[in-house]
Write an enzyme that holds these catalytic residues in place. Structure first.
Site, mmCIF file in Angstrom:
data_model
loop_
_atom_site.group_PDB
_atom_site.id
_atom_site.type_symbol
_atom_site.label_atom_id
_atom_site.label_comp_id
_atom_site.label_asym_id
_atom_site.label_seq_id
_atom_site.Cartn_x
_atom_site.Cartn_y
_atom_site.Cartn_z
ATOM 1 N NE ARG A 183 -0.361 8.512 5.151
ATOM 2 C CZ ARG A 183 -0.255 7.882 6.322
ATOM 3 N NH1 ARG A 183 0.764 8.158 7.120
ATOM 4 N NH2 ARG A 183 -1.159 6.993 6.676
ATOM 5 C CB THR A 219 -3.513 8.531 2.091
ATOM 6 O OG1 THR A 219 -2.632 7.733 2.889
ATOM 7 C CG2 THR A 219 -3.845 9.778 2.898
ATOM 8 C CD GLU A 232 -2.578 1.427 2.570
ATOM 9 O OE1 GLU A 232 -2.878 2.579 2.951
ATOM 10 O OE2 GLU A 232 -2.875 0.400 3.215
ATOM 11 C CE LYS A 250 -6.361 2.488 6.881
ATOM 12 N NZ LYS A 250 -5.489 3.341 6.054
#
Length: 213
Positions: free
Chosen positions: A46, A70, A42, A130
């Protein structure tokens, strides 16, 4: 039709959550993780290097299953898909993002932190979610509690997951996998300590193998 993330990642039980600042570290990092038993990655959106890292890994690292984390909105979703991500992850959910996902077949793990959010996402068709930030919102205690009334939702908890508590999560019937940053932390990436990262990945993959099925 959107396939489940669990079908995409197969028996993988540990997903390294990666924050990549230096694009040149992306490919050697991915090789290191894949070769030590952790092929599902993953890449969090960011940093400015994130999308380039996804593209390079997808194109250059055989065996890597690359997702984008994200994801906060429509632009992130479109950019991640364009870069080659084969699944997406969000820390939570908004009406805008949910509307975009209804028009997309990208396998996706939407973030939830409360029972109400779990139920709302379930109603929207997401039975794989998640849990974030896992340790802050109750961790294994939350998962055990919500697993009673909501039995058809599986989770990939992230946030505070480490080698020394991963077993507590992976033994739960409603945990499909875990995500964590401990395998490739920022300080090791800065120093390009591939051997150390490889050892951490191998340890995690061996420990997780007993829970694969």
């Amino acid at each position: 039709m959107r396939i489940q993330v669990s079908k995409l990642i197969g028996a993988a039980k540990v997903i390294p959550v990666l924050v990549i600042d230096d694009l040149d570290t992306a490919v050697p990092l991915a090789h290191c993780l894949v070769e030590n038993g952790l092929p599902v990655l993953e890449i969090t959106l960011r940093t400015q290097a994130a999308l380039g890292a996804i593209e390079r890994i997808c194109n250059e690292v055989e065996g890597a299953i690359v997702g984008a984390g994200t994801i906060l909105g429509a632009d992130d979703l479109a950019a991640a898909r364009k870069a080659g991500a084969v699944f997406g992850v969000s820390p939570g959910m908004t009406h805008e993002l949910l509307d975009c996902l209804k028009q997309s077949d990208l396998p996706f793990l939407p973030g939830a932190a409360t029972a109400s959010e779990v139920m709302a996402l379930r109603d929207a068709g997401f039975t794989e979610q998640k849990l974030f930030p896992a340790e802050v919102v109750g961790g294994t205690s939350f998962l055990k509690s919500v697993g009673g009334p909501v039995q058809d939702v599986s989770f990939c908890p992230t946030g505070g997951i480490r080698y020394d508590n991963m077993e507590q999560y992976l033994t739960l019937p409603n945990v499909m996998a875990i995500g964590g940053t401990w395998i490739a932390p920022k300080e090791l990436l800065l120093r390009k300590e591939w051997e150390t990262i490889g050892s951490l990945a191998f340890e995690a993959s061996i420990k997780a193998a007993s829970f694969a099925g």
